[in-house]
Design a protein around this motif. Sequence first.
Motif, mmCIF file in Angstrom:
data_model
loop_
_atom_site.group_PDB
_atom_site.id
_atom_site.type_symbol
_atom_site.label_atom_id
_atom_site.label_comp_id
_atom_site.label_asym_id
_atom_site.label_seq_id
_atom_site.Cartn_x
_atom_site.Cartn_y
_atom_site.Cartn_z
ATOM 1 N N ALA A 1 -1.344 2.488 9.866
ATOM 2 C CA ALA A 1 -0.112 2.352 9.172
ATOM 3 C C ALA A 1 0.157 2.844 7.798
ATOM 4 O O ALA A 1 1.435 2.963 7.441
ATOM 5 C CB ALA A 1 0.087 0.615 8.977
ATOM 6 N N THR A 2 -0.577 3.294 7.148
ATOM 7 C CA THR A 2 -0.363 3.564 5.625
ATOM 8 C C THR A 2 -0.993 5.029 5.358
ATOM 9 O O THR A 2 -0.376 5.451 4.302
ATOM 10 C CB THR A 2 -0.999 2.663 4.896
ATOM 11 O OG1 THR A 2 -2.609 2.448 5.068
ATOM 12 C CG2 THR A 2 -0.450 1.176 4.903
ATOM 13 N N ASP A 3 -1.808 5.688 6.240
ATOM 14 C CA ASP A 3 -2.594 6.946 5.534
ATOM 15 C C ASP A 3 -1.484 8.207 5.902
ATOM 16 O O ASP A 3 -2.143 9.420 5.415
ATOM 17 C CB ASP A 3 -3.584 7.199 6.257
ATOM 18 C CG ASP A 3 -3.738 7.226 7.591
ATOM 19 O OD1 ASP A 3 -2.467 7.509 8.297
ATOM 20 O OD2 ASP A 3 -4.879 7.452 8.438
ATOM 21 N N CYS B 1 10.568 0.497 5.018
ATOM 22 C CA CYS B 1 11.010 -0.698 4.061
ATOM 23 C C CYS B 1 10.371 -0.375 2.636
ATOM 24 O O CYS B 1 11.227 -0.833 1.551
ATOM 25 C CB CYS B 1 10.340 -1.927 4.650
ATOM 26 S SG CYS B 1 10.537 -3.229 3.771
ATOM 27 N N ALA B 2 9.258 0.191 2.531
ATOM 28 C CA ALA B 2 8.589 0.432 1.156
ATOM 29 C C ALA B 2 9.477 1.406 0.371
ATOM 30 O O ALA B 2 9.757 0.976 -0.870
ATOM 31 C CB ALA B 2 7.160 0.974 1.308
ATOM 32 N N ALA B 3 10.019 2.365 0.865
ATOM 33 C CA ALA B 3 10.771 3.071 0.454
ATOM 34 C C ALA B 3 12.227 2.551 -0.038
ATOM 35 O O ALA B 3 12.743 2.932 -1.065
ATOM 36 C CB ALA B 3 11.146 4.553 1.502
ATOM 37 N N THR C 1 0.849 -1.258 0.095
ATOM 38 C CA THR C 1 -0.005 -0.144 -0.091
ATOM 39 C C THR C 1 0.942 1.312 -0.127
ATOM 40 O O THR C 1 0.609 2.235 -0.692
ATOM 41 C CB THR C 1 -0.861 0.042 1.353
ATOM 42 O OG1 THR C 1 -1.735 -1.235 1.280
ATOM 43 C CG2 THR C 1 -1.750 1.271 1.296
ATOM 44 N N ASP C 2 1.905 0.937 0.943
ATOM 45 C CA ASP C 2 2.937 2.397 0.761
ATOM 46 C C ASP C 2 3.800 2.483 -0.549
ATOM 47 O O ASP C 2 3.728 3.750 -1.097
ATOM 48 C CB ASP C 2 4.053 2.084 1.796
ATOM 49 C CG ASP C 2 3.410 2.288 3.168
ATOM 50 O OD1 ASP C 2 2.379 2.767 3.310
ATOM 51 O OD2 ASP C 2 4.191 1.922 4.367
ATOM 52 N N LEU C 3 3.999 1.432 -1.132
ATOM 53 C CA LEU C 3 4.524 1.662 -2.568
ATOM 54 C C LEU C 3 3.498 2.347 -3.517
ATOM 55 O O LEU C 3 3.827 2.918 -4.198
ATOM 56 C CB LEU C 3 4.838 0.262 -3.020
ATOM 57 C CG LEU C 3 6.066 -0.387 -2.453
ATOM 58 C CD1 LEU C 3 6.145 -1.857 -2.471
ATOM 59 C CD2 LEU C 3 7.276 0.483 -2.978
ATOM 60 N N ALA C 4 2.332 1.864 -3.364
ATOM 61 C CA ALA C 4 1.168 2.722 -4.308
ATOM 62 C C ALA C 4 1.012 4.070 -3.907
ATOM 63 O O ALA C 4 0.897 4.901 -4.931
ATOM 64 C CB ALA C 4 -0.177 1.901 -3.889
ATOM 65 N N SER C 5 1.084 4.467 -2.643
ATOM 66 C CA SER C 5 1.026 5.803 -2.391
ATOM 67 C C SER C 5 2.234 6.578 -2.525
ATOM 68 O O SER C 5 1.963 7.588 -2.952
ATOM 69 C CB SER C 5 0.880 5.960 -0.784
ATOM 70 O OG SER C 5 -0.254 5.172 -0.280
#
Length: 349
Positions: free
Chosen positions: A330-332, A297-299, A60-64
């Motif tokens: 966790a993602t917003d 981690c996503a970054a 989800t973070d990667l998508a954001s």
Amino acid sequence: MRAGEEVCDRDSQKQGGIVCAGNFIVDRVHTLSYWPEQGNLAHILHQDLGVGGGAANVVTDLASLGFPGKLAAAGCIGADQDGEIVKARLALAGVDVGGLTALADRVTAHTHVMNVPGQNRTFFYHGGANDAVTDELVSPAAFAKAGYRLFYLGYLMLLPGLDRIGPDGRSGASRLLEAARRVGLTTCVDFVSSEDPEFAAKVGVALPFCDYLIINEMEAGRATGVIVRDAKGDLIEAGLLEAGERLLAAGVTKGAVIHAPEICFWFASGASPIMTRSRPVNPDDIVSTVGAGDAFCAAVLYGLHENWPVEHICAVAHAAAAHCLAGATATDGIPTMSVLLRETNPQSA
């Protein structure tokens, strides 16, 4: 049918991609007035519903962030309302959910997160379908065939079907990571901060099949037996350096990344560790610490996929974690990558 065999390649024009396998959890975050003693009452000031777990948060973070390649999820959910919430949230973010298997005999994993602003959060977790994930249920080959490059697995130590060590000395995680490597995927792994006395043994059998390990300082300490914080809670940098070298010696091939609220060390075989300091954050601006490590981690995965220099990846990862602290779930709190790039390199704006 193995999860991943129905992967849709509707974004075939995108180059490369990252598949995130592992935990998919519905998080109900309760912000409390204070943490009560047993038998006392605290008020729930606010409630938020989110989709969490290592794989769900990272994808989800990667998508954001606006990741330019394909994104996919792989794992297990229940055939229930929470499972539909997981699929809907991920699909809305543009994530391919064809690799999620809905199990009729399991509920979707869920967590009640108790958050007191300015304090560490507390989790009450039910594993549900996550506990049923095995290496037989995920097909890295399907993702490799669809053009994906990176295979993220998280969290080890919260996936008992993958963590368990069999009579042959192998775990499901080790077999799954080996299978991903065999078809040309780069493997990236994250842990959860478990108190399991077999922590070191269970993660240890998977390390030789891990290209990149991205974990926090406490997980690094538990995986290696090295003390990384003193009795006062202060970080022991020498301990982190020793832990990183031990992780490489245990089999991590391309990079071991250990991040803490204060600092990050990036270890690679044959090279000196690269150290970067975290971005200062005003405690009054912290809404919740849930998911900050996953944002980091996503970054890192984004930067690895795009072949950025290590120092650049770490700067962006620190910025992503700092933004996450301002969100309730966790993602917003995650902005687009363009925002992080402006903050870490204003000349690029």
